[in-house]
Scaffold this active site. Structure first.
Site, PDB file in Angstrom:
ATOM      1  N   SER A 109      45.939  13.822  31.808  1.00 46.44           N
ATOM      2  CA  SER A 109      44.996  14.001  32.905  1.00 46.44           C
ATOM      3  C   SER A 109      45.206  12.890  33.937  1.00 46.44           C
ATOM      4  O   SER A 109      46.310  12.742  34.449  1.00 46.44           O
ATOM      5  CB  SER A 109      43.570  14.036  32.366  1.00 46.44           C
ATOM      6  OG  SER A 109      42.673  14.514  33.333  1.00 46.44           O
ATOM      7  N   ASP A 125      43.210  25.763  33.160  1.00 46.12           N
ATOM      8  CA  ASP A 125      42.910  24.491  33.805  1.00 46.12           C
ATOM      9  C   ASP A 125      43.160  24.659  35.302  1.00 46.12           C
ATOM     10  O   ASP A 125      44.201  25.178  35.712  1.00 46.12           O
ATOM     11  CB  ASP A 125      43.822  23.402  33.221  1.00 46.12           C
ATOM     12  CG  ASP A 125      43.585  22.027  33.809  1.00 46.12           C
ATOM     13  OD1 ASP A 125      42.626  21.858  34.589  1.00 46.12           O
ATOM     14  OD2 ASP A 125      44.365  21.114  33.486  1.00 46.12           O
ATOM     15  N   HIS A 142      41.587  22.433  30.122  1.00 46.08           N
ATOM     16  CA  HIS A 142      41.905  21.033  30.372  1.00 46.08           C
ATOM     17  C   HIS A 142      41.448  20.180  29.180  1.00 46.08           C
ATOM     18  O   HIS A 142      40.387  20.409  28.619  1.00 46.08           O
ATOM     19  CB  HIS A 142      41.178  20.564  31.643  1.00 46.08           C
ATOM     20  CG  HIS A 142      41.554  19.193  32.078  1.00 46.08           C
ATOM     21  ND1 HIS A 142      42.668  18.931  32.834  1.00 46.08           N
ATOM     22  CD2 HIS A 142      40.961  17.990  31.859  1.00 46.08           C
ATOM     23  CE1 HIS A 142      42.751  17.637  33.073  1.00 46.08           C
ATOM     24  NE2 HIS A 142      41.724  17.041  32.484  1.00 46.08           N
TER      25      HIS A 142
END
Length: 239
Positions: A82, A176, A206
């Site tokens: 991320s 995501d 995600h």
């Protein structure tokens, strides 16, 4: 031993290195390398580009002091998850700007935000995606101005050239909102002549490597390990 430098996620504003600690142990064991897990400073107290330069300096220190952890300074890989994937990508771009002064041979980009300039509301929407308000908050906490948001060290998709970057593993999650920009970045890397392994995990949201189906998470982590091991196994003459 080779060394892998890891950066955790958390939208640039949350999280810590301990989030990834258990998986870093898996990488160390399976890829047979030293793992350095960075606890970089967080926004909004420390806005862009603080974390980018901090992570870069950690890698630089490792290369300059290989004896501290008995590492091979010519075999350095970097990666993150991320926001950490954004930072890993930014470190590679900064290194490219500086003439590849650091011997980074591989990068892992795991469901990373690579475009902080585009309004999250304009990105693909999924039930399990990061809520738009939260994504906006993350971005606003990290980048101060429009100019910062378009800076390739904050939004790697805005880099003019990716030629000369290290080989890469790019992982995205189908559900995501960041998957499209991850796929786009992987394609741009390929067009720039960078060897890329791209893997989109179908049906996954995600953060799936940390929360959710353990079997799918393990597959992703083992893929990271195997790609690192492959990169580290390539012959490398001493400098």
């Amino acid at each position: 031993m080779p060394v892998y430098v890891n950066m955790h996620g958390g939208g640039f504003v949350m999280g810590n290195a301990e989030m990834d600690d258990v998986w870093c142990r898996v990488i160390a064991d399976r890829a047979n390398c030293v793992v350095v897990n960075i606890d970089y400073r967080l926004a909004p107290q420390h806005k862009f580009p603080t974390a980018v330069y901090e992570c870069y300096e950690v890698v630089q220190w490792l290369v300059d002091h290989p004896e501290q952890f008995s590492i091979t300074p010519q075999k350095v890989a970097i990666g993150g998850h991320s926001a950490g994937g954004n930072l890993a990508t930014a470190v590679c771009l900064l290194n490219l700007e500086r003439g590849n002064e650091l011997p980074i041979i591989y990068q892992i980009i795991d469901y990373a935000p690579l475009d902080l300039h585009t309004d999250p509301a304009l990105k693909p929407s999924f039930k399990d995606a990061i809520p738009v308000k939260m994504a906006r908050l993350f971005n606003a906490s990290y980048v101060e101005t429009e100019e910062d948001a378009r800076n390739p060290l904050a939004s790697p998709l805005f880099a003019e050239s990716l030629q000369g970057l290290p080989d890469a593993l790019v992982i995205t999650a189908e559900h995501d909102s960041l998957a499209a920009e991850g796929e786009q970045y992987a394609e741009r890397l390929k067009q720039a002549g960078v060897k890329v392994t791209y893997k989109d995990y179908k049906g996954m949201p995600h953060g799936f490597t940390h929360v959710g189906d353990l079997a799918v998470a393990e597959h992703a982590w083992h893929l990271m390990c195997d790609k690192l091991k492959e990169a580290f196994s390539k012959s490398c003459e001493p400098m």
